[in-house]
Design an enzyme around this catalytic site. Structure first.
Site, PDB file in Angstrom:
ATOM      1  CG  ASP A  56      60.410  17.300  43.644  1.00  0.00           C
ATOM      2  OD1 ASP A  56      61.383  18.088  44.034  1.00  0.00           O
ATOM      3  OD2 ASP A  56      60.012  16.282  44.168  1.00  0.00           O
TER       4      ASP A  56
HETATM    5  N1  URA Z   1      57.264  17.524  48.021  1.00  0.00           N
HETATM    6  C1  URA Z   1      57.903  16.609  46.956  1.00  0.00           C
HETATM    7  O1  URA Z   1      58.152  15.631  47.343  1.00  0.00           O
HETATM    8  N2  URA Z   1      57.888  17.001  45.980  1.00  0.00           N
HETATM    9  C2  URA Z   1      57.394  18.341  45.671  1.00  0.00           C
HETATM   10  O2  URA Z   1      57.755  18.604  44.359  1.00  0.00           O
HETATM   11  C3  URA Z   1      56.758  19.442  46.398  1.00  0.00           C
HETATM   12  C4  URA Z   1      56.506  18.539  47.612  1.00  0.00           C
END
Ligand code: URA
Length: 235
Positions: A103
């Site tokens: 993310d």
């Molecule tokens: N899980 C999440 O919620 N976000 C990420 O970036 C990676 C794994």
């Protein structure tokens, strides 16, 4: 492979630029000046030299990047800086891409490569490549939550594979945990923690398979994988 393609592939310039270098007689193939861009060369066997520097062809590139928050795991984006924007002009290649996504606000280990086959294998749910995250959580994670992670949690009607929740530290309101997943569903860590009634405040990926985020690799920096790391990843 054609000489001009070879020179462009090793990063000497665009196809047009390398044709000029060839025309000017700046390239030698096996100690002979070569003025034809159509000359067929064998990157494994021929000695190709520019200004005294032997040029080596490499088909695949593998980099380990420490992604900072605020950049997106994409090759192009109209609004945000991408992980590819962190590459220097000399390392950048248009065929490089991130293996999977973190993310925008997640930090940590991201593999960048142009090896589609390896990327496919690492991301395949069937391969169950472990991804380990460090998370700071608003709320106290409990032994009950650990059991839920192992049993799997239903997200959008789909049960997750068994996951591990390791609780490193808790205070009255917060927890520091590590979470090990064997798949990569959208926002998976945040959603699994939320399903336990808590919220991820900070998230960082610290390992993918055998590949750990090096302590001395600062945020925003990257380096090529070592041969050992690559061998380990390929299994
Ligand atoms: N899980 C999440 O919620 N976000 C990420 O970036 C990676 C794994």
């Amino acid at each position: 492979m054609r000489l001009d393609k070879f020179l462009a592939e090793v990063g000497l310039g665009s196809r047009k630029e390398v044709k000029q270098l060839i025309k000017k007689g700046q390239i030698t193939v096996n100690q002979q000046v070569e003025k034809s861009d159509k000359k067929q060369v064998d990157p494994e066997k021929d000695s190709i030299v520019f200004q005294g520097e032997p040029l080596h062809y490499q088909e695949f590139y593998y980099y380990l990047l420490h992604k900072p928050a605020g950049v997106v795991s994409a090759t192009e984006d109209n609004r945000d800086q991408t992980v590819m924007d962190l590459f220097s002009a000399s390392d950048y290649r248009s065929d490089l891409f991130p293996v999977g996504r973190l993310d925008k606000d997640t930090e940590g280990l991201l593999l960048i490569t142009n090896d589609g086959q390896l990327a496919h294998e690492l991301l395949s749910p069937k391969k169950h490549v472990e991804k380990e995250y460090f998370a700071e959580v608003d709320g106290v994670m409990t032994a009950e939550d650990q059991k839920c992670f192992v049993a799997g949690i239903t997200l959008d009607g789909e049960l997750t594979l068994p996951a591990e929740l390791l609780i490193d530290e808790t205070t009255e309101e917060k927890s520091k945990v590590r979470i090990i997943l064997h798949e990569g569903k959208f926002h998976q860590v945040k959603r699994m923690v939320k399903a336990c009634g808590k919220e991820v405040a900070y998230l960082k990926r610290i390992r993918m398979g055998n590949l750990a985020l090096p302590k001395d690799l600062d945020k925003g920096n990257y380096r090529p994988l070592t041969e050992d790391e690559l061998r380990g990843l390929k299994g």
